[in-house]
Design a protein around this motif. Structure first.
Motif, PDB file in Angstrom:
ATOM      1  N   PHE A 128      42.967  46.448  31.286  1.00  0.00           N
ATOM      2  CA  PHE A 128      41.593  46.017  32.043  1.00  0.00           C
ATOM      3  C   PHE A 128      41.873  45.294  33.417  1.00  0.00           C
ATOM      4  CE2 PHE A 128      41.706  44.090  27.723  1.00  0.00           C
ATOM      5  CZ  PHE A 128      40.796  45.061  26.889  1.00  0.00           C
ATOM      6  N   PRO A 129      42.105  46.551  34.471  1.00  0.00           N
ATOM      7  CA  PRO A 129      43.100  46.812  35.828  1.00  0.00           C
ATOM      8  C   PRO A 129      41.663  46.173  36.802  1.00  0.00           C
ATOM      9  CG  PRO A 129      42.106  48.655  35.025  1.00  0.00           C
ATOM     10  CD  PRO A 129      42.450  48.081  33.624  1.00  0.00           C
ATOM     11  N   THR A 130      40.763  45.647  36.338  1.00  0.00           N
ATOM     12  CA  THR A 130      39.575  45.486  36.888  1.00  0.00           C
ATOM     13  C   THR A 130      39.126  43.901  37.485  1.00  0.00           C
ATOM     14  OG1 THR A 130      37.609  45.454  35.234  1.00  0.00           O
ATOM     15  CG2 THR A 130      38.239  47.251  37.187  1.00  0.00           C
ATOM     16  N   ILE A 131      40.091  43.028  36.631  1.00  0.00           N
ATOM     17  CA  ILE A 131      39.558  41.658  36.061  1.00  0.00           C
ATOM     18  C   ILE A 131      41.496  41.296  36.907  1.00  0.00           C
ATOM     19  CG2 ILE A 131      40.953  39.474  34.351  1.00  0.00           C
ATOM     20  CD1 ILE A 131      39.857  41.619  31.828  1.00  0.00           C
ATOM     21  N   LYS A 132      41.001  39.899  37.695  1.00  0.00           N
ATOM     22  CA  LYS A 132      41.864  39.152  38.171  1.00  0.00           C
ATOM     23  C   LYS A 132      42.461  38.044  37.113  1.00  0.00           C
ATOM     24  CE  LYS A 132      40.753  41.794  42.206  1.00  0.00           C
ATOM     25  NZ  LYS A 132      41.987  42.466  42.081  1.00  0.00           N
ATOM     26  N   PHE A 133      43.592  38.074  37.262  1.00  0.00           N
ATOM     27  CA  PHE A 133      44.207  36.830  36.617  1.00  0.00           C
ATOM     28  C   PHE A 133      45.469  35.437  37.400  1.00  0.00           C
ATOM     29  CE2 PHE A 133      43.851  40.475  33.485  1.00  0.00           C
ATOM     30  CZ  PHE A 133      43.768  38.973  32.248  1.00  0.00           C
ATOM     31  N   ILE A 134      44.286  34.189  38.044  1.00  0.00           N
ATOM     32  CA  ILE A 134      45.102  33.291  38.161  1.00  0.00           C
ATOM     33  C   ILE A 134      45.536  32.288  37.202  1.00  0.00           C
ATOM     34  CG2 ILE A 134      44.338  31.822  39.743  1.00  0.00           C
ATOM     35  CD1 ILE A 134      41.713  33.091  40.588  1.00  0.00           C
ATOM     36  N   VAL A 135      46.923  32.388  37.315  1.00  0.00           N
ATOM     37  CA  VAL A 135      47.353  31.581  36.449  1.00  0.00           C
ATOM     38  C   VAL A 135      47.535  29.971  36.752  1.00  0.00           C
ATOM     39  CG1 VAL A 135      50.174  30.830  35.961  1.00  0.00           C
ATOM     40  CG2 VAL A 135      49.446  33.086  36.112  1.00  0.00           C
ATOM     41  N   LEU A 136      47.038  29.416  35.694  1.00  0.00           N
ATOM     42  CA  LEU A 136      46.815  27.845  36.176  1.00  0.00           C
ATOM     43  C   LEU A 136      47.752  26.512  35.338  1.00  0.00           C
ATOM     44  CD1 LEU A 136      44.654  26.205  37.658  1.00  0.00           C
ATOM     45  CD2 LEU A 136      43.374  25.934  35.659  1.00  0.00           C
ATOM     46  N   THR A 137      48.826  26.563  35.578  1.00  0.00           N
ATOM     47  CA  THR A 137      50.183  25.780  35.150  1.00  0.00           C
ATOM     48  C   THR A 137      50.718  24.617  35.351  1.00  0.00           C
ATOM     49  OG1 THR A 137      52.017  26.599  33.161  1.00  0.00           O
ATOM     50  CG2 THR A 137      51.140  27.083  36.319  1.00  0.00           C
ATOM     51  N   VAL A 138      51.425  23.845  34.838  1.00  0.00           N
ATOM     52  CA  VAL A 138      51.813  22.560  35.332  1.00  0.00           C
ATOM     53  C   VAL A 138      53.887  23.199  35.798  1.00  0.00           C
ATOM     54  CG1 VAL A 138      50.944  20.892  33.358  1.00  0.00           C
ATOM     55  CG2 VAL A 138      52.799  22.387  32.716  1.00  0.00           C
ATOM     56  N   PHE A 139      53.749  24.521  35.726  1.00  0.00           N
ATOM     57  CA  PHE A 139      54.984  25.445  35.960  1.00  0.00           C
ATOM     58  C   PHE A 139      54.939  25.543  37.185  1.00  0.00           C
ATOM     59  CE2 PHE A 139      54.731  26.086  31.495  1.00  0.00           C
ATOM     60  CZ  PHE A 139      55.629  25.422  30.836  1.00  0.00           C
ATOM     61  N   ASP A 140      56.110  24.885  38.098  1.00  0.00           N
ATOM     62  CA  ASP A 140      56.217  25.402  39.493  1.00  0.00           C
ATOM     63  C   ASP A 140      57.451  26.003  39.279  1.00  0.00           C
ATOM     64  OD1 ASP A 140      57.374  22.913  39.240  1.00  0.00           O
ATOM     65  OD2 ASP A 140      56.628  22.410  40.964  1.00  0.00           O
ATOM     66  N   ASP A 141      58.790  26.289  38.453  1.00  0.00           N
ATOM     67  CA  ASP A 141      60.043  26.411  38.564  1.00  0.00           C
ATOM     68  C   ASP A 141      59.732  28.074  39.178  1.00  0.00           C
ATOM     69  OD1 ASP A 141      59.827  28.619  35.641  1.00  0.00           O
ATOM     70  OD2 ASP A 141      59.507  26.856  35.701  1.00  0.00           O
ATOM     71  N   ASP A 142      61.233  28.373  40.164  1.00  0.00           N
ATOM     72  CA  ASP A 142      61.281  29.864  40.147  1.00  0.00           C
ATOM     73  C   ASP A 142      60.820  31.251  39.275  1.00  0.00           C
ATOM     74  OD1 ASP A 142      61.653  28.301  42.575  1.00  0.00           O
ATOM     75  OD2 ASP A 142      63.499  29.401  42.876  1.00  0.00           O
ATOM     76  N   GLU A 143      61.146  30.951  38.314  1.00  0.00           N
ATOM     77  CA  GLU A 143      61.783  32.062  37.055  1.00  0.00           C
ATOM     78  C   GLU A 143      60.151  32.136  36.470  1.00  0.00           C
ATOM     79  OE1 GLU A 143      63.813  33.960  33.245  1.00  0.00           O
ATOM     80  OE2 GLU A 143      63.583  31.292  33.935  1.00  0.00           O
ATOM     81  N   LYS A 144      59.250  31.092  36.152  1.00  0.00           N
ATOM     82  CA  LYS A 144      57.949  31.208  36.069  1.00  0.00           C
ATOM     83  C   LYS A 144      56.863  32.113  37.541  1.00  0.00           C
ATOM     84  CE  LYS A 144      57.952  29.265  31.904  1.00  0.00           C
ATOM     85  NZ  LYS A 144      57.750  30.013  30.981  1.00  0.00           N
ATOM     86  N   ILE A 145      56.949  31.805  38.207  1.00  0.00           N
ATOM     87  CA  ILE A 145      56.660  31.732  39.402  1.00  0.00           C
ATOM     88  C   ILE A 145      56.720  34.113  39.412  1.00  0.00           C
ATOM     89  CG2 ILE A 145      55.728  32.054  41.752  1.00  0.00           C
ATOM     90  CD1 ILE A 145      57.148  29.309  41.611  1.00  0.00           C
ATOM     91  N   PHE A 146      57.816  34.047  39.528  1.00  0.00           N
ATOM     92  CA  PHE A 146      58.451  35.512  39.877  1.00  0.00           C
ATOM     93  C   PHE A 146      57.638  36.090  38.650  1.00  0.00           C
ATOM     94  CE2 PHE A 146      61.417  38.193  38.916  1.00  0.00           C
ATOM     95  CZ  PHE A 146      61.107  39.495  40.240  1.00  0.00           C
TER      96      PHE A 146
END
Length: 223
Positions: free
Chosen positions: A77-95
């Motif tokens: 579904f390439p038209t959908i924008k996904f915004i992560v909303l999480t408690v994780f701020d570690d580098d690996e999760k972000i990447f």
């Protein structure tokens, strides 16, 4: 009207998001799911013209986590924008989230107005909204010219590993551009057996076309 989906396994989190968006005139929540598999099942029931514009998604969920969900759904579904909303701020999760196709990355303790701004930014401006803390980490990567985590991604490995050895073999030949008859001849099986395997591959990867299978395999170097 911006149509919103929420994917989070905790009902309290979903409730808080609804409250933060309540009363906004151009925001409508049309879908809620408790994990990635639930999201992919529920979105099947929607008309393709009525898909969410923006999906707010947690990372740590059972059955299928946020990164796996984004990896699959952003291709299907390439038209959908996904915004992560999480408690994780570690580098690996972000990447990994950005690599999977996330359009933005916010922390759950960010101010409610930041969430609203992020939705408008992603939907109306095709932007990449981020929490200040996340933006600083991303800027540091760019300054260092760093590639902090290698590919292929181990985060999505178990999606591929849900396929049998034969299915992985057939997927490899599909990625190489072989047609059903050529694959059947190479593996000494019938074209109908190849079609059956490919149907199961689509089902397990939650996709619905050869092009999507190839795109997913290329994205994560499944070869």
């Amino acid at each position: 009207m911006i149509q919103i989906g929420i994917v989070d396994d905790k009902s309290l989190n979903r409730k808080m998001i609804r409250q933060n968006l309540y009363g906004i005139s151009n925001i409508e929540i049309i879908l809620e799911a408790v994990n990635g598999l639930d999201f992919l099942e529920k979105i099947k029931a929607l008309n393709l013209q009525k898909l969410p514009n923006v999906v707010l998604i947690d990372l740590d969920m059972p059955a299928m986590n946020g990164i796996e969900t984004i990896a699959i759904a952003s291709i299907r579904f390439p038209t959908i924008k996904f915004i992560v909303l999480t408690v994780f701020d570690d580098d690996e999760k972000i990447f990994e989230a950005i690599k999977a196709g996330a359009s933005g990355y916010l922390l759950k303790d960010d101010a409610p107005d930041m969430l609203l701004d992020a939705i408008h930014n992603a939907y109306e401006l095709n932007g990449a909204p981020m929490s200040p803390a996340i933006a600083r980490k991303t800027l540091l990567w760019l300054k260092q010219g760093a590639q902090p985590y290698p590919t292929p991604s181990t985060t999505t490995d178990h999606i591929r590993n849900s396929l049998t050895d034969r299915e992985q073999e057939i997927l490899k030949y599909l990625v190489e551009g072989q047609d059903y008859k050529k694959i059947a001849s190479t593996l000494f099986i019938s074209p109908q057996t190849v079609r059956t395997h490919i149907s199961r591959i689509y089902e397990k990867l939650h996709i619905n076309s050869k092009a999507q299978a190839i795109q997913l395999a290329h994205k994560y170097n499944w070869n």
